[in-house]
Design an enzyme around this catalytic site. Sequence first.
Site, PDB file in Angstrom:
ATOM      1  N   ARG A  17       0.805  -1.225   0.000  1.00  8.85           N
ATOM      2  CA  ARG A  17       0.000   0.000   0.000  1.00  8.85           C
ATOM      3  C   ARG A  17       0.837   1.275   0.000  1.00  8.85           C
ATOM      4  NH1 ARG A  17      -3.970  -0.792   4.824  1.00  8.85           N
ATOM      5  NH2 ARG A  17      -2.631  -2.558   5.314  1.00  8.85           N
ATOM      6  N   GLN A  77      12.889 -15.219   6.217  1.00 11.57           N
ATOM      7  CA  GLN A  77      11.652 -16.011   6.272  1.00 11.57           C
ATOM      8  C   GLN A  77      11.511 -16.802   4.970  1.00 11.57           C
ATOM      9  OE1 GLN A  77       8.118 -13.822   7.312  1.00 11.57           O
ATOM     10  NE2 GLN A  77       6.788 -15.617   7.106  1.00 11.57           N
ATOM     11  N   ARG A 338      27.159  25.445   3.659  1.00  8.96           N
ATOM     12  CA  ARG A 338      27.316  24.086   3.149  1.00  8.96           C
ATOM     13  C   ARG A 338      28.380  23.335   3.954  1.00  8.96           C
ATOM     14  NH1 ARG A 338      28.568  25.687  -2.662  1.00  8.96           N
ATOM     15  NH2 ARG A 338      29.010  23.453  -2.818  1.00  8.96           N
ATOM     16  N   LYS A 356      31.101  27.498   2.072  1.00  8.57           N
ATOM     17  CA  LYS A 356      31.302  26.061   1.892  1.00  8.57           C
ATOM     18  C   LYS A 356      32.706  25.731   2.333  1.00  8.57           C
ATOM     19  CE  LYS A 356      33.286  23.939  -1.199  1.00  8.57           C
ATOM     20  NZ  LYS A 356      33.882  23.395  -2.422  1.00  8.57           N
ATOM     21  N   ASN A 391      37.155  29.850  -5.988  1.00 10.00           N
ATOM     22  CA  ASN A 391      37.891  28.629  -5.636  1.00 10.00           C
ATOM     23  C   ASN A 391      37.970  27.637  -6.784  1.00 10.00           C
ATOM     24  OD1 ASN A 391      35.073  28.270  -5.491  1.00 10.00           O
ATOM     25  ND2 ASN A 391      35.279  26.533  -4.107  1.00 10.00           N
ATOM     26  N   TYR A 392      37.260  27.908  -7.860  1.00  8.16           N
ATOM     27  CA  TYR A 392      37.105  26.896  -8.926  1.00  8.16           C
ATOM     28  C   TYR A 392      37.664  27.456 -10.226  1.00  8.16           C
ATOM     29  CZ  TYR A 392      34.515  23.533 -11.875  1.00  8.16           C
ATOM     30  OH  TYR A 392      34.146  22.563 -12.764  1.00  8.16           O
TER      31      TYR A 392
HETATM   32  C1  UD1 Z   1      -1.190  -8.559  12.657  1.00 10.66           C
HETATM   33  C2  UD1 Z   1      -1.935  -9.432  13.647  1.00 10.66           C
HETATM   34  C3  UD1 Z   1      -3.222  -8.733  14.073  1.00 10.66           C
HETATM   35  C4  UD1 Z   1      -2.899  -7.364  14.659  1.00 10.66           C
HETATM   36  C5  UD1 Z   1      -2.051  -6.545  13.692  1.00 10.66           C
HETATM   37  C6  UD1 Z   1      -1.585  -5.290  14.352  1.00 10.66           C
HETATM   38  C7  UD1 Z   1      -1.348 -11.662  12.935  1.00 10.66           C
HETATM   39  C8  UD1 Z   1      -1.844 -12.908  12.297  1.00 10.66           C
HETATM   40  N1  UD1 Z   1      -2.230 -10.685  13.029  1.00 10.66           N
HETATM   41  O1  UD1 Z   1      -2.024  -8.323  11.544  1.00 10.66           O
HETATM   42  O2  UD1 Z   1      -3.910  -9.510  15.042  1.00 10.66           O
HETATM   43  O3  UD1 Z   1      -4.091  -6.672  14.983  1.00 10.66           O
HETATM   44  O4  UD1 Z   1      -0.896  -7.312  13.289  1.00 10.66           O
HETATM   45  O5  UD1 Z   1      -0.961  -4.474  13.407  1.00 10.66           O
HETATM   46  O6  UD1 Z   1      -0.232 -11.604  13.376  1.00 10.66           O
HETATM   47  N2  UD1 Z   1       5.292 -10.007   8.681  1.00 10.66           N
HETATM   48  C9  UD1 Z   1       6.357 -10.853   8.487  1.00 10.66           C
HETATM   49  N3  UD1 Z   1       6.142 -12.026   7.839  1.00 10.66           N
HETATM   50  C10 UD1 Z   1       4.924 -12.388   7.394  1.00 10.66           C
HETATM   51  C11 UD1 Z   1       3.826 -11.522   7.627  1.00 10.66           C
HETATM   52  C12 UD1 Z   1       4.042 -10.350   8.278  1.00 10.66           C
HETATM   53  O7  UD1 Z   1       7.481 -10.553   8.865  1.00 10.66           O
HETATM   54  O8  UD1 Z   1       4.811 -13.461   6.805  1.00 10.66           O
HETATM   55  C13 UD1 Z   1       5.522  -8.757   9.376  1.00 10.66           C
HETATM   56  C14 UD1 Z   1       5.077  -7.556   8.571  1.00 10.66           C
HETATM   57  O9  UD1 Z   1       6.130  -7.069   7.778  1.00 10.66           O
HETATM   58  C15 UD1 Z   1       4.696  -6.579   9.666  1.00 10.66           C
HETATM   59  C16 UD1 Z   1       4.216  -7.477  10.805  1.00 10.66           C
HETATM   60  O10 UD1 Z   1       4.743  -8.749  10.543  1.00 10.66           O
HETATM   61  O11 UD1 Z   1       5.824  -5.851  10.105  1.00 10.66           O
HETATM   62  C17 UD1 Z   1       2.707  -7.553  10.917  1.00 10.66           C
HETATM   63  O12 UD1 Z   1       2.191  -8.019   9.694  1.00 10.66           O
HETATM   64  P1  UD1 Z   1       0.932  -7.326   9.019  1.00 10.66           P
HETATM   65  O13 UD1 Z   1       0.614  -8.086   7.783  1.00 10.66           O
HETATM   66  O14 UD1 Z   1       1.135  -5.872   8.924  1.00 10.66           O
HETATM   67  O15 UD1 Z   1      -0.169  -7.510  10.127  1.00 10.66           O
HETATM   68  P2  UD1 Z   1      -1.471  -8.376  10.026  1.00 10.66           P
HETATM   69  O16 UD1 Z   1      -1.131  -9.777   9.654  1.00 10.66           O
HETATM   70  O17 UD1 Z   1      -2.424  -7.652   9.181  1.00 10.66           O
END
Ligand code: UD1
Length: 473
Positions: A17, A77, A338, A356, A391-392
Amino acid sequence: MTQKLAVVILAAGQGTRMKSTTPKVLHRIGGKALISHVLDTAAGLQPETVIAVVRHERERVAQAILDHAPHTVIVDQDEVPGTGRAVEQAIAALPADFDGSIVVLSGDAPLIDVPTLERLVAGHVEGQRGMTLLSAIFDNPTGLGRILRESSGAMVGIVEEKDASDAQRKITEINGGIYVFAKAALSRALDEIDTNNAQAEKYLTDAAARILAVGGIVDAVATDDPWLIAGVNDRTQLAEAGRELNHRIVLAHQRAGVTIVDPSSTWIDADVSIESDVEILPGTYLRGATSIATGAIVGPDTTLVDCEVGENAHIRRSEATLAVFGAGAEVGPFSFIRPGTELGAAGKIGAFVEAKNAKIGDSSKVPHLSYVGDVTIGEGSNIGAGTIVANYDGVNKHHSTVGDAVRIGSKNVLISPVTIEDGAYTAAGTVVRKDVPSGSLAMNVAPQRNLEGWVAENRPGTSSAQAAEQGRE
Ligand code: UD1
Ligand code: CA
């Protein structure tokens, strides 16, 4: 009580987003990347280990993390999606005998602070819980996980919006996505969690029910400060989080004795330091590692990037980057300064001056309409209005030196490299091409000649000729 602590920061998500080629967690507020704020907060807990989980734009995100916090452990991951999988892989990187608490933070929630986490961890340990999370009551909980409680108030689980029943969607207590876990309880729960849900993800939130099912203790602690858990998902939220962070920074400086006349037009980066009894006037933007010593006045309409401002210095309507201003120095209005510029104590860089890489000694002044670049100026010297250090040469930059107590006349051009020694003078309009020895006056204009009657002869009938004619009568 000494309790081992590890912090896991989730940063594998995509952040679509944002509509950006820059990974979400590298977007900046308060002068640094979202993830850097979270890394700094993590460090504030003084944990044994900080682990960051990455996947999307892995190289850029990992590099930015290591640049900011070199001791961070980077974990990749795999293709199994979900916050549960991310944490599962993170804790696999912990030493096998680690049995302390694990704090889980989100790389896109930059406003969480150390005191809140310290309280959360303390309550978690004291309550001998398997899981403690930060929740909040939201009038509009759309999109977030909901906290499930039985009538007694005891927490029984978390349900994600996409998996929730209509009744569950009416719950206004939401999961803030910030957690503390006991290592053993978490590992066991993650072993059991599947991807059998609306998003086919391994949910970290499912740990709540799993821990409860084996007799563990779980609780959600509601905060009345929703900003602590605010995530940044799009550019609107980025701006909102940035404004809120700024509000908090301004407030902290005010409480520490800084006068900030107009908080709404003052922007101060997170790592700026300001001593008490500094006055910040409207329209001021203090960036990077800027530091300002007591008694200084900055603004209005001033931007300082990575600058050091000495005691009682006064900087108005100017822009400066990587510059040092001595005690009592005066700058502006309308100075453009600068990198590499150092102005000594009680020195002056005045109106419409560009500097500068200029080292300007104590009590030396460049008061008006000048360019001073690649030059060292001693103490107590004065650079006349309109002077340019050339200077240049079109290919290379050269350096010039001006000694102590030198008086450069107005509208000089110093053709670098040139040296003007201590106590020398130069006449107005001098083009200084040769070194000027100590105590001499340099000039290169031919003596002035007045050609009498030149106007009448060469500009007959003009207003000047008429004025001259009348003046003669
Ligand atoms: C998650 C929670 C939700 C909570 C919300 C708060 C879960 C299943 N749900 O929602 O209950 O209200 O956060 O913001 O956890 N990320 C990873 N790997 C992944 C997925 C996500 O590292 O596979 C990281 C994202 O980059 C982010 C964070 O985890 O920094 C949270 O993920 P995001 O998708 O934003 O949150 P939700 O799953 O919507
Ligand atoms: Ca998600």
